[in-house]
Structure formats: structure tokens, C-alpha cells
Design a protein around this motif. Structure first.
Motif, PDB file in Angstrom:
ATOM      1  N   PHE A 246      51.250  -8.188 -24.550  1.00  0.00           N
ATOM      2  CA  PHE A 246      50.976  -8.972 -23.348  1.00  0.00           C
ATOM      3  C   PHE A 246      49.633  -9.704 -23.432  1.00  0.00           C
ATOM      4  O   PHE A 246      48.816  -9.687 -22.512  1.00  0.00           O
ATOM      5  N   SER A 247      49.395 -10.331 -24.578  1.00  0.00           N
ATOM      6  CA  SER A 247      48.189 -11.143 -24.770  1.00  0.00           C
ATOM      7  C   SER A 247      48.559 -12.393 -25.544  1.00  0.00           C
ATOM      8  O   SER A 247      49.719 -12.584 -25.933  1.00  0.00           O
ATOM      9  N   LEU A 248      47.578 -13.255 -25.804  1.00  0.00           N
ATOM     10  CA  LEU A 248      47.807 -14.472 -26.564  1.00  0.00           C
ATOM     11  C   LEU A 248      47.262 -14.305 -27.981  1.00  0.00           C
ATOM     12  O   LEU A 248      46.156 -13.779 -28.169  1.00  0.00           O
ATOM     13  N   ALA A 249      48.014 -14.787 -28.956  1.00  0.00           N
ATOM     14  CA  ALA A 249      47.594 -14.637 -30.351  1.00  0.00           C
ATOM     15  C   ALA A 249      46.256 -15.314 -30.599  1.00  0.00           C
ATOM     16  O   ALA A 249      45.384 -14.776 -31.297  1.00  0.00           O
ATOM     17  N   GLU A 250      46.064 -16.515 -30.015  1.00  0.00           N
ATOM     18  CA  GLU A 250      44.825 -17.255 -30.267  1.00  0.00           C
ATOM     19  C   GLU A 250      43.612 -16.606 -29.621  1.00  0.00           C
ATOM     20  O   GLU A 250      42.473 -17.001 -29.906  1.00  0.00           O
ATOM     21  N   GLN A 251      43.845 -15.620 -28.759  1.00  0.00           N
ATOM     22  CA  GLN A 251      42.737 -14.897 -28.141  1.00  0.00           C
ATOM     23  C   GLN A 251      42.587 -13.480 -28.690  1.00  0.00           C
ATOM     24  O   GLN A 251      41.719 -12.732 -28.229  1.00  0.00           O
ATOM     25  N   ASP A 252      43.405 -13.134 -29.669  1.00  0.00           N
ATOM     26  CA  ASP A 252      43.333 -11.806 -30.270  1.00  0.00           C
ATOM     27  C   ASP A 252      42.185 -11.796 -31.283  1.00  0.00           C
ATOM     28  O   ASP A 252      42.200 -12.547 -32.272  1.00  0.00           O
ATOM     29  N   SER A 253      41.190 -10.951 -31.058  1.00  0.00           N
ATOM     30  CA  SER A 253      39.981 -10.976 -31.898  1.00  0.00           C
ATOM     31  C   SER A 253      40.287 -10.685 -33.362  1.00  0.00           C
ATOM     32  O   SER A 253      39.668 -11.275 -34.261  1.00  0.00           O
ATOM     33  N   SER A 254      41.230  -9.790 -33.624  1.00  0.00           N
ATOM     34  CA  SER A 254      41.569  -9.463 -35.014  1.00  0.00           C
ATOM     35  C   SER A 254      42.182 -10.657 -35.726  1.00  0.00           C
ATOM     36  O   SER A 254      41.810 -10.973 -36.870  1.00  0.00           O
ATOM     37  N   LEU A 255      43.098 -11.346 -35.074  1.00  0.00           N
ATOM     38  CA  LEU A 255      43.726 -12.515 -35.685  1.00  0.00           C
ATOM     39  C   LEU A 255      42.719 -13.643 -35.870  1.00  0.00           C
ATOM     40  O   LEU A 255      42.739 -14.349 -36.886  1.00  0.00           O
ATOM     41  N   VAL A 256      41.829 -13.801 -34.911  1.00  0.00           N
ATOM     42  CA  VAL A 256      40.807 -14.850 -35.028  1.00  0.00           C
ATOM     43  C   VAL A 256      39.893 -14.585 -36.214  1.00  0.00           C
ATOM     44  O   VAL A 256      39.559 -15.502 -36.983  1.00  0.00           O
ATOM     45  N   ARG A 257      39.491 -13.332 -36.410  1.00  0.00           N
ATOM     46  CA  ARG A 257      38.618 -13.002 -37.552  1.00  0.00           C
ATOM     47  C   ARG A 257      39.332 -13.227 -38.881  1.00  0.00           C
ATOM     48  O   ARG A 257      38.706 -13.640 -39.860  1.00  0.00           O
ATOM     49  N   ILE A 258      40.625 -12.942 -38.920  1.00  0.00           N
ATOM     50  CA  ILE A 258      41.388 -13.216 -40.142  1.00  0.00           C
ATOM     51  C   ILE A 258      41.380 -14.711 -40.437  1.00  0.00           C
ATOM     52  O   ILE A 258      41.135 -15.145 -41.573  1.00  0.00           O
ATOM     53  N   ALA A 259      41.647 -15.511 -39.424  1.00  0.00           N
ATOM     54  CA  ALA A 259      41.687 -16.959 -39.612  1.00  0.00           C
ATOM     55  C   ALA A 259      40.326 -17.506 -40.027  1.00  0.00           C
ATOM     56  O   ALA A 259      40.237 -18.478 -40.783  1.00  0.00           O
ATOM     57  N   GLU A 260      39.258 -16.877 -39.536  1.00  0.00           N
ATOM     58  CA  GLU A 260      37.901 -17.355 -39.847  1.00  0.00           C
ATOM     59  C   GLU A 260      37.357 -16.801 -41.153  1.00  0.00           C
ATOM     60  O   GLU A 260      36.273 -17.209 -41.588  1.00  0.00           O
ATOM     61  N   SER A 261      38.074 -15.887 -41.779  1.00  0.00           N
ATOM     62  CA  SER A 261      37.572 -15.236 -42.993  1.00  0.00           C
ATOM     63  C   SER A 261      37.559 -16.160 -44.199  1.00  0.00           C
ATOM     64  O   SER A 261      36.875 -15.891 -45.185  1.00  0.00           O
ATOM     65  N   GLY A 262      38.344 -17.227 -44.128  1.00  0.00           N
ATOM     66  CA  GLY A 262      38.363 -18.178 -45.226  1.00  0.00           C
ATOM     67  C   GLY A 262      39.318 -17.853 -46.354  1.00  0.00           C
ATOM     68  O   GLY A 262      39.354 -18.559 -47.365  1.00  0.00           O
ATOM     69  N   VAL A 263      40.112 -16.783 -46.199  1.00  0.00           N
ATOM     70  CA  VAL A 263      41.059 -16.433 -47.261  1.00  0.00           C
ATOM     71  C   VAL A 263      42.318 -17.282 -47.121  1.00  0.00           C
ATOM     72  O   VAL A 263      42.646 -17.742 -46.022  1.00  0.00           O
ATOM     73  N   PRO A 264      43.046 -17.485 -48.227  1.00  0.00           N
ATOM     74  CA  PRO A 264      44.240 -18.337 -48.152  1.00  0.00           C
ATOM     75  C   PRO A 264      45.474 -17.636 -47.608  1.00  0.00           C
ATOM     76  O   PRO A 264      46.434 -18.299 -47.222  1.00  0.00           O
ATOM     77  N   ALA A 265      45.464 -16.295 -47.582  1.00  0.00           N
ATOM     78  CA  ALA A 265      46.665 -15.563 -47.186  1.00  0.00           C
ATOM     79  C   ALA A 265      46.297 -14.335 -46.374  1.00  0.00           C
ATOM     80  O   ALA A 265      45.182 -13.805 -46.486  1.00  0.00           O
ATOM     81  N   ALA A 266      47.242 -13.896 -45.551  1.00  0.00           N
ATOM     82  CA  ALA A 266      47.020 -12.703 -44.748  1.00  0.00           C
ATOM     83  C   ALA A 266      48.320 -11.936 -44.599  1.00  0.00           C
ATOM     84  O   ALA A 266      49.409 -12.528 -44.549  1.00  0.00           O
ATOM     85  N   THR A 267      48.190 -10.617 -44.550  1.00  0.00           N
ATOM     86  CA  THR A 267      49.329  -9.739 -44.292  1.00  0.00           C
ATOM     87  C   THR A 267      49.180  -9.170 -42.891  1.00  0.00           C
ATOM     88  O   THR A 267      48.136  -8.610 -42.548  1.00  0.00           O
ATOM     89  N   LEU A 268      50.227  -9.328 -42.092  1.00  0.00           N
ATOM     90  CA  LEU A 268      50.252  -8.746 -40.763  1.00  0.00           C
ATOM     91  C   LEU A 268      51.304  -7.651 -40.722  1.00  0.00           C
ATOM     92  O   LEU A 268      52.438  -7.857 -41.165  1.00  0.00           O
ATOM     93  N   VAL A 269      50.922  -6.493 -40.210  1.00  0.00           N
ATOM     94  CA  VAL A 269      51.860  -5.391 -40.072  1.00  0.00           C
ATOM     95  C   VAL A 269      52.377  -5.372 -38.644  1.00  0.00           C
ATOM     96  O   VAL A 269      51.631  -5.577 -37.687  1.00  0.00           O
ATOM     97  N   GLY A 270      53.686  -5.184 -38.527  1.00  0.00           N
ATOM     98  CA  GLY A 270      54.314  -5.129 -37.214  1.00  0.00           C
ATOM     99  C   GLY A 270      55.411  -4.081 -37.196  1.00  0.00           C
ATOM    100  O   GLY A 270      55.934  -3.680 -38.237  1.00  0.00           O
ATOM    101  N   LYS A 271      55.760  -3.622 -36.012  1.00  0.00           N
ATOM    102  CA  LYS A 271      56.752  -2.559 -35.863  1.00  0.00           C
ATOM    103  C   LYS A 271      58.167  -3.092 -36.037  1.00  0.00           C
ATOM    104  O   LYS A 271      58.530  -4.133 -35.477  1.00  0.00           O
TER     105      LYS A 271
END
Length: 537
Positions: free
Chosen positions: A80-105
Motif C-alpha cells: 500500500f505504497s508507491l514504488a517511486e517513494q520506496d526508499s529501498s527502490l530509490v537507493r537501488i536506482a541511485e546506486s548507478g548499477v546497470p542491473a538489480a534483483t528484486l525479491v518478491g513473494k
């Protein structure tokens, strides 16, 4: 044309969740360079927002010339939140890496119990999070946590989760056996079904709770998965992750897949041992392909056969993975073992049959006294070189003394050693946190001025075994010392009724062996050749 398989290494993330493993940012950077040299395709560095070490790693890795894709790790957005406001996702996007793995249920039980949300909201969390990374121009890998358990419990929902990730633009759908309880036949069947239902490429991520992580990974590849996630030496939570040191050669050498260039595959053993040193975790000697005993032979019948053709008792050539054949010598060994071991050391034994028998008798007598050479290759090599006329006395020990003092409840140890090195007498003392550590420090202190490379050697394991327990405190003890540098590991043995003397014997052998091999590998200074005493008589 062979099918290419992508290797995704998560030693720096999932591997660090193993008990007893803790890596500094410097450690992680060193390992990343070694993994890149091995040729893995993805290196998962950790979560850029979880702790200071991972943050430092992602900052510093940018300036390094790494060919593999450095990958960040994180979870789908909070409920019940927005992805663009999720601090973890924002830090991943700002990390400068070309790829990311997201774990989900992907297991409905976990959605209800762990996340405590609805099945519909979990689907939205997956879609929004993957779509956010794609909007940021990143490659997105979706790790479907507990996928196999989820599929067995509710296949429709587990597939729906994958479909949402695919719709959001996921580049890889990675099926995770998170609890490590799935069997290879089940993995093969389920992966085959998923390949028929979805179009995105499939990866496999298994855990080793049933000792099946490697088998399950191979089964998934045969069923159509094209990416394998795992760790070097199988490090990971609980029983560990899938061991890439077994998966890579099995896929390439046994199954014919295109995984690594052959010259890279030959660095596998060195990579495994290097990372075990950085992680400060001893490798199991019997580890497949890269273990010290993976191509070791002890029985006389076995040794006699491999001297004719190594294929008689070796399933591959050990050099393919950078390992080597070892001949163990013990009271169970025959003359073939001595001949083969001596030949591997470059010793001429063609006319020395009587001498070989005498050496065999001598070894058996020493083992009767308590020595154990099958676990102490370095001591055995020194023994054989002495027997065949080579000088191995790199330095001479004139005397040593150990002092222990209990001062105000604090136990202190000090060792004093007197050596002769190339005609020069060296007398030095050092303290330690125990008598053996003090001796080790004093020996190194005395020799380092002559052999600076000694600073790269450290004692990685120390074992004491008492035999003839009926003799109580007067019983003999056997001390096994394992020493290492970044390139090699070797073991030496000492036996005495005095544990300090036995330890000293093993320590001295360890240093002598190291110095002799430094010279042979051209790592010692050339002006030390005579001092090393490598002279045939």
C-alpha cells in the motif's frame, strides 16, 4: 552450437548470510575482482541501502574496471505504497548499477503470513517495483521467493506472480527454492511447465537444505532455465546456496553447455581457494572439483592404476578446473604411491628401487610413531626431498625457548629463537597470545628480514590430537598445522610427547616448505636461491 548459460554470483550478498562469514567492503571488492577474472556474468554486491559496507562497496566499485554486471539487491515495494517513494527502490536506482534483483513473494502462504496482505496487493507490489526499475533504464531480475513451494501449494497464483513480473518488463524470471526442500524431479517438471506458459527467460536459485542445490540447478537447466544463481563454495544461509564450483564444471565439462572460456575455467580452483581465504572459512578437503582431496589417491591399487592412465580413477583431468592430482602416502600405501609422489616432485627414482623400499619402511615407521602424512603433504615432500639427496634445510634451528608468566591474572607468552640463516646467526624474541603463537611470531620475525614474502603466509588451522590416552598427560600428541597464502594451502605435521615441541616441528616444516616453493615458482628474490638451499647432492 552449444547453448550459453548465464552465471549469476551472489557470494557477496546471499553468501554473506552464511554462519561465520563477514566481509568488509575491502573484502567484497577483492572478491568481486576475482569473480570478474573468473568470468561470471553477474556479481550481486548487496543491498545499497541496507548497511554502510554495501553502500561503500557500490560507491567504490564504480571506479574499477569490472566486466561483469554489478547487480544490486532489494525487495518489492512496501504494501500500500508507491514504488517511486520506496526508499529501498530509490537507493537501488541511485546506486548507478546497470542491473538489480528484486525479491518478491510467490507463495500465497507467505503473502498472508509474512507480508500480511492480500494476494492482489502482492501482485501490484511485484508489477510496480519491476516497472519502476525499467522506467529508470535498469535491467530487472525478479527472484520469485519460495516459488516451488508456492507452485506446489497454489500453481495458479505462483504463475500469476511471474506473469505480473513479465508484464512489467522483467528481463529474467528467477525461480527460487528458498527453503531447499524441493527434489530434482519436481524442479525439472515445474520449470518445464513454466517454460511453456511464459516467454521471459528463466533463472534458477536453489538452497542446499536437502544437499540437492547443485542437482536441482542442473535439473532446471536441462528443463530450459538459462541462468544459474549461486555462490562460490556454496556459502549461504542455513545449509548454504547452490555451489557454483560444482555447477559450472558440471554444466560445461559434463553437459556440454557454454559457460566460461576454457582458460577461465582453469582458474576455478584458485578462485575458490582465494575466496575461502578472504572469507576466513576453511574449504572442505573433499569438495568436488576444487577441494584439496578432489583428485587425491591413497590406496596402492588406485595409485598403480592411475600411473598407467589417470582415467582409471579420475572422472576428469584436474587441470581443466585448475586443480591437480595428489598421491597420498601412509601406512596403507604401496610402493606405487612413493614412486608417483616422487615423480611428481621431479625426483629421479628409476634406479632407486631399494631406496624407495627403504623410504616406504621409514614412512610406515614414522606413522607407527604417530605421524600422518596423508594430511601433511608439505612434510611428506620435505621428507622425500631429504631422502633423495636434496637440501631442504633453508635455515638451521640452533635453539628455542618458551616462557610463560601469569602476571596479575593475565597470562603472557614469550618465545626466543636462535637460527642460522646462510651463515648468519639470528637471535630474536616475540610475544603471542599463547606459546605456539609466540613461537610462530618469533620464527617469522627472525626470517622476514631475509625472506619478506613470509609476511604473506599465515597459519590458517591448528589441530592437536592425543593418542595413547592411557598414558594421560605423558601421552604423545600429533600437531597438524595448515598454512596459507593467497595462492596455496599446505599442511605439516609434528609429533612429540611435548605439545610445544610437536607444534614447533610443524611450524618449522611449514616455513621451510613455503620458502622452497617460493623459489621454485620464482616468487622469491633471485639472490636468495643459494640461501634457500635448493641444491642437488
Amino acid at each position: 552450437m552449444t547453448t550459453p548459460i548465464t552465471i549469476f554470483d551472489t557470494t557477496l550478498r546471499d553468501g554473506t548470510q552464511g554462519e561465520g562469514i563477514s566481509l568488509s567492503a575491502d573484502d567484497k571488492l577483492k572478491i568481486a575482482q576475482k569473480l570478474d577474472a573468473l568470468g561470471v556474468h553477474y556479481i550481486e554486491g548487496g543491498n545499497p541501502g541496507s548497511n554502510s559496507k554495501d553502500i561503500e562497496f557500490f560507491q567504490r566499485i564504480k571506479s574499477m574496471n569490472i566486466q561483469a554486471k554489478i547487480t544490486a539487491f532489494g525487495s518489492t515495494r512496501r504494501k500500500f505504497s508507491l514504488a517511486e517513494q520506496d526508499s529501498s527502490l530509490v537507493r537501488i536506482a541511485e546506486s548507478g548499477v546497470p542491473a538489480a534483483t528484486l525479491v518478491g513473494k510467490s507463495w500465497d502462504f507467505h503473502v498472508h503470513t509474512a507480508l500480511q496482505t492480500t494476494l492482489e496487493e502482492n501482485l501490484a507490489m511485484v508489477y510496480d517495483s519491476i516497472a519502476y526499475l525499467k522506467h529508470k533504464g535498469m535491467e530487472a531480475l525478479f527472484d520469485a521467493e519460495h516459488f516451488f513451494d508456492g507452485y506446489k501449494n497454489n500453481p495458479e497464483y505462483a504463475v500469476a506472480v511471474l506473469r505480473k513480473a513479465q508484464e512489467a518488463g522483467a528481463d529474467w524470471l528467477v525461480l527460487c527454492d528458498t527453503n531447499g526442500g524441493t527434489l530434482p524431479g519436481e524442479v525439472s517438471d515445474i520449470v518445464s511447465r513454466i517454460r511453456r506458459e511464459l516467454t521471459a527467460p528463466i533463472g534458477i536459485h536453489t538452497h542446499n537444505d536437502c544437499e540437492l542445490a547443485v542437482a536441482n540447478s542442473l535439473a532446471a537447466i536441462q528443463a530450459g532455465a538459462r541462468q544459474v544463481q549461486g555462490t562460490i563454495n556454496g556459502y549461504g544461509e542455513r545449509c548454504g546456496n547452490a555451489n557454483l564450483c560444482s555447477i559450472i564444471p558440471n554444466l560445461q565439462v559434463k553437459m556440454g553447455y557454454d559457460v566460461l572460456p576454457e582458460d577461465k575455467l582453469r582458474t576455478l580452483t584458485g578462485t575458490a581457494r582465494y575466496i575461502s581465504e578472504i572469507a576466513n572459512v576453511n574449504m572442505p578437503v573433499g569438495q568436488a572439483y576444487v577441494g584439496n582431496a578432489a583428485f587425491a589417491h591413497k590406496g596402492g591399487i588406485h595409485v598403480s592404476a592411475i600411473m598407467k592412465d589417470s582415467k582409471t580413477y579420475e572422472h576428469i583431468q584436474p587441470e581443466l578446473v585448475g586443480n591437480k592430482q595428489r598421491i597420498l602416502v601412509s601406512e596403507l600405501a604401496g610402493q606405487s604411491n612413493i614412486i608417483s609422489k616422487a615423480q611428481s616432485l621431479g625426483l629421479d627414482i628409476n634406479t632407486n628401487n631399494d631406496q624407495t623400499k627403504a623410504i616406504m619402511d621409514h614412512i610406515k615407521e614414522l606413522e607407527h610413531q604417530g605421524y600422518q602424512f596423508e594430511a601433511a603433504d608439505a612434510s611428506l615432500e620435505l621428507l622425500l626431498r631429504r631422502a633423495f639427496g636434496e637440501t631442504v634445510e633453508v635455515f638451521k634451528v640452533e635453539s628455542f625457548k618458551v616462557l610463560m608468566e601469569n602476571a596479575k591474572g593475565q597470562m603472557n607468552s614469550e618465545a626466543i629463537v636462535k637460527l642460522n640463516v646462510d651463515g648468519q646467526q639470528v637471535y630474536t624474541a616475540a610475544e603471542g597470545n599463547g606459546p605456539v603463537n609466540a613461537l610462530d611470531n618469533a620464527l617469522r620475525k627472525a626470517l622476514v628480514q631475509f625472506y619478506p614474502k613470509i609476511e604473506e603466509i599465515h597459519l590458517s588451522d591448528y589441530k592437536v590430537r592425543v593418542f595413547d590416552e592411557k598414558d594421560a598427560t605423558a601421552a604423545k600428541v600429533r600437531v597438524l598445522v595448515e598454512s596459507s597464502n593467497v595462492e596455496n594451502t599446505w599442511s605439516t605435521v609434528g609429533v612429540s610427547s611435548n605439545v610445544i615441541e610437536a607444534s614447533w616441528e610443524a611450524l618449522v616444516d611449514s616455513i621451510r616448505y613455503a620458502l622452497l616453493n617460493m623459489e621454485r615458482s620464482n616468487t622469491a628474490p633471485t639472490d636468495n636461491i643459494e640461501r634457500l638451499g635448493v641444491v642437488n647432492h
